[in-house]
Design a protein around this motif. Structure first.
Motif, PDB file in Angstrom:
ATOM      1  N   SER A   1      -3.548   5.960 -12.842  1.00 36.12           N
ATOM      2  CA  SER A   1      -3.233   6.665 -11.591  1.00 36.12           C
ATOM      3  C   SER A   1      -4.484   7.327 -11.031  1.00 36.12           C
ATOM      4  CB  SER A   1      -2.140   7.704 -11.829  1.00 36.12           C
ATOM      5  OG  SER A   1      -0.924   7.076 -12.180  1.00 36.12           O
ATOM      6  N   ARG A   2      -5.260   7.948 -11.893  1.00 38.94           N
ATOM      7  CA  ARG A   2      -6.515   8.552 -11.428  1.00 38.94           C
ATOM      8  C   ARG A   2      -7.478   7.490 -10.920  1.00 38.94           C
ATOM      9  NH1 ARG A   2      -7.841  13.221 -16.023  1.00 38.94           N
ATOM     10  NH2 ARG A   2      -6.305  14.746 -15.268  1.00 38.94           N
ATOM     11  N   GLU A   3      -7.543   6.377 -11.625  1.00 36.36           N
ATOM     12  CA  GLU A   3      -8.456   5.304 -11.225  1.00 36.36           C
ATOM     13  C   GLU A   3      -8.128   4.776  -9.826  1.00 36.36           C
ATOM     14  OE1 GLU A   3      -7.953   2.305 -14.139  1.00 36.36           O
ATOM     15  OE2 GLU A   3      -9.074   3.339 -15.709  1.00 36.36           O
ATOM     16  N   THR A   4      -6.850   4.706  -9.508  1.00 35.84           N
ATOM     17  CA  THR A   4      -6.438   4.078  -8.247  1.00 35.84           C
ATOM     18  C   THR A   4      -6.189   5.077  -7.121  1.00 35.84           C
ATOM     19  OG1 THR A   4      -4.158   4.077  -9.076  1.00 35.84           O
ATOM     20  CG2 THR A   4      -5.421   2.057  -9.356  1.00 35.84           C
TER      21      THR A   4
ATOM     22  N   GLY B   1       4.642 -10.695  -8.726  1.00 33.26           N
ATOM     23  CA  GLY B   1       3.748 -10.653  -7.575  1.00 33.26           C
ATOM     24  C   GLY B   1       3.133 -12.002  -7.258  1.00 33.26           C
ATOM     25  N   ALA B   2       2.948 -12.257  -5.970  1.00 35.68           N
ATOM     26  CA  ALA B   2       2.317 -13.503  -5.525  1.00 35.68           C
ATOM     27  C   ALA B   2       0.802 -13.362  -5.619  1.00 35.68           C
ATOM     28  CB  ALA B   2       2.733 -13.827  -4.100  1.00 35.68           C
ATOM     29  N   GLU B   3       0.164 -14.320  -6.243  1.00 36.95           N
ATOM     30  CA  GLU B   3      -1.292 -14.342  -6.353  1.00 36.95           C
ATOM     31  C   GLU B   3      -1.929 -14.205  -4.982  1.00 36.95           C
ATOM     32  OE1 GLU B   3      -2.427 -17.945  -8.242  1.00 36.95           O
ATOM     33  OE2 GLU B   3      -2.664 -17.041 -10.207  1.00 36.95           O
ATOM     34  N   GLY B   4      -2.986 -13.401  -4.913  1.00 40.23           N
ATOM     35  CA  GLY B   4      -3.687 -13.212  -3.649  1.00 40.23           C
ATOM     36  C   GLY B   4      -3.320 -11.925  -2.945  1.00 40.23           C
ATOM     37  N   ALA B   5      -2.235 -11.281  -3.366  1.00 41.48           N
ATOM     38  CA  ALA B   5      -1.837 -10.008  -2.751  1.00 41.48           C
ATOM     39  C   ALA B   5      -2.829  -8.912  -3.126  1.00 41.48           C
ATOM     40  CB  ALA B   5      -0.435  -9.621  -3.188  1.00 41.48           C
ATOM     41  N   ARG B   6      -2.910  -7.907  -2.264  1.00 40.77           N
ATOM     42  CA  ARG B   6      -3.775  -6.750  -2.520  1.00 40.77           C
ATOM     43  C   ARG B   6      -2.914  -5.495  -2.536  1.00 40.77           C
ATOM     44  NH1 ARG B   6      -9.117  -7.328  -3.850  1.00 40.77           N
ATOM     45  NH2 ARG B   6      -9.958  -5.948  -2.247  1.00 40.77           N
ATOM     46  N   PHE B   7      -3.383  -4.496  -3.270  1.00 39.66           N
ATOM     47  CA  PHE B   7      -2.629  -3.263  -3.438  1.00 39.66           C
ATOM     48  C   PHE B   7      -3.566  -2.066  -3.286  1.00 39.66           C
ATOM     49  CE2 PHE B   7      -0.874  -6.696  -5.903  1.00 39.66           C
ATOM     50  CZ  PHE B   7       0.461  -6.684  -5.529  1.00 39.66           C
TER      51      PHE B   7
ATOM     52  N   TYR C   1       0.839  -1.188   0.000  1.00 41.49           N
ATOM     53  CA  TYR C   1       0.000   0.000   0.000  1.00 41.49           C
ATOM     54  C   TYR C   1       0.880   1.247   0.000  1.00 41.49           C
ATOM     55  CZ  TYR C   1      -3.093  -3.666   1.742  1.00 41.49           C
ATOM     56  OH  TYR C   1      -3.774  -4.845   1.891  1.00 41.49           O
ATOM     57  N   GLY C   2       0.359   2.337  -0.533  1.00 45.94           N
ATOM     58  CA  GLY C   2       1.043   3.624  -0.457  1.00 45.94           C
ATOM     59  C   GLY C   2       2.484   3.556  -0.900  1.00 45.94           C
ATOM     60  N   GLY C   3       3.399   3.852   0.038  1.00 51.21           N
ATOM     61  CA  GLY C   3       4.821   3.844  -0.264  1.00 51.21           C
ATOM     62  C   GLY C   3       5.324   2.514  -0.772  1.00 51.21           C
TER      63      GLY C   3
ATOM     64  N   LEU D   1      -8.779  -0.643  -2.794  1.00 50.72           N
ATOM     65  CA  LEU D   1      -7.831  -1.734  -2.982  1.00 50.72           C
ATOM     66  C   LEU D   1      -8.109  -2.469  -4.286  1.00 50.72           C
ATOM     67  CD1 LEU D   1      -7.650  -3.263   0.614  1.00 50.72           C
ATOM     68  CD2 LEU D   1      -6.380  -1.332  -0.351  1.00 50.72           C
ATOM     69  N   PHE D   2      -7.054  -3.094  -4.835  1.00 54.57           N
ATOM     70  CA  PHE D   2      -7.230  -3.893  -6.048  1.00 54.57           C
ATOM     71  C   PHE D   2      -6.340  -5.123  -5.970  1.00 54.57           C
ATOM     72  CE2 PHE D   2      -4.270  -0.408  -6.793  1.00 54.57           C
ATOM     73  CZ  PHE D   2      -3.180  -0.981  -7.427  1.00 54.57           C
TER      74      PHE D   2
END
Length: 264
Positions: A162-165, A129-135, A114-116, A171-172
């Motif tokens: 960038s605008r979308e997120t 990336g490992a499947e199942g992670a959230r951002f 998240y964030g930083g 979270l996505f």
């Protein structure tokens, strides 16, 4: 080679592959002043170490990086304006150092970010990336801005994504992260190390000096106009023909030999 810090781990193997691990698993590797300072110090040393050819960035425990530590945020609210700017600038310098590292920077994204944490992912050259992670770019949910990370996130995923997120902070998942370009590749958690090793092997076939110069080349041409780039790139290719690596690489190809930098 192993360097010991309080909040990170740095280990370099015989091939010259350095693993840089955020090591605050109990805090989900959240960024605070000490972690930022230690990451910057380690990145500076890795950048200057000719024996290091590749850097793998990852996190200890279940998360890659939960963003800014709330205690760090709270302590900065109580500081003077100049102190707050100085603290913010330490993160900006870290991100810049990671982004301009003269070696391939591979993100081994073992869990949520998240964030930083998303900002650091955005400075990597290749991200697995490992499947199942959230951002999430969650700063607006706290009344804050994704300020220092924005140049790297926008460069990575573009203005539209960038605008979308950024504007909702929602979270996505890894599928969306891959679709918008934050992640290069998504694999099952159990396949993470094997995939990193495959990618490391690919990068160990390339000449280290040429890699560093190519990374600088990409940064330059992305920020200059075509006329300027025509002059710049003509000079850089001429330079490359004159280097020891360039001469060795051409001769090895012609003579069906193996250049000294190639690792099986």
């Amino acid at each position: 080679m192993t360097n010991t810090y309080n909040t990170i781990l740095v280990e370099t193997d015989a091939r010259g592959v350095a693993t840089l691990t955020l090591n605050r698993p109990d805090k989900h590797n959240a960024l605070n002043g000490e972690l930022i300072a230690e990451l910057y110090d380690a990145a500076e040393k890795l950048a200057a170490d000719d024996d290091v050819r590749i850097v793998v960035l990852t996190g200890a425990g279940e998360s890659f990086c939960a963003g800014g530590d709330f205690n760090w945020f709270a302590s900065n609210v109580e500081k003077s304006r100049s102190e707050r700017v100085a603290q913010s600038a330490t993160l900006a310098r870290l991100l810049r150092r990671l982004d301009t590292l003269p070696k391939p920077l591979i993100g081994r994204i073992n869990g949520p970010a998240y964030g930083g944490g998303v900002g650091m992912i955005s400075t990597c050259d290749y991200t697995i990336g490992a499947e199942g992670a959230r951002f999430g770019l969650t700063e607006v949910k706290l009344g804050l801005l994704p300020a220092n990370i924005s140049p790297y996130v926008v460069a990575r995923i573009g203005k539209v994504h960038s605008r979308e997120t950024m504007l909702s902070g929602a979270l996505f998942d890894t599928a969306r992260a891959e679709r918008i370009g934050l992640l290069t590749e998504v694999v099952a958690p159990g396949d993470l190390d094997a995939t990193v090793n495959r990618l490391v092997h690919d990068h160990l076939q390339a000449a280290p000096g040429a890699v560093a110069d190519t990374k600088a080349l990409i940064a330059y041409v992305a920020s200059h106009d075509l006329e300027t780039n025509m002059i710049y790139t003509a000079d850089r290719l001429a330079d490359a023909w004159e280097t020891e690596e360039g001469i060795e690489g051409i001769n090895s190809f012609i003579n069906k030999g193996v250049p000294s930098w190639r690792v099986k």
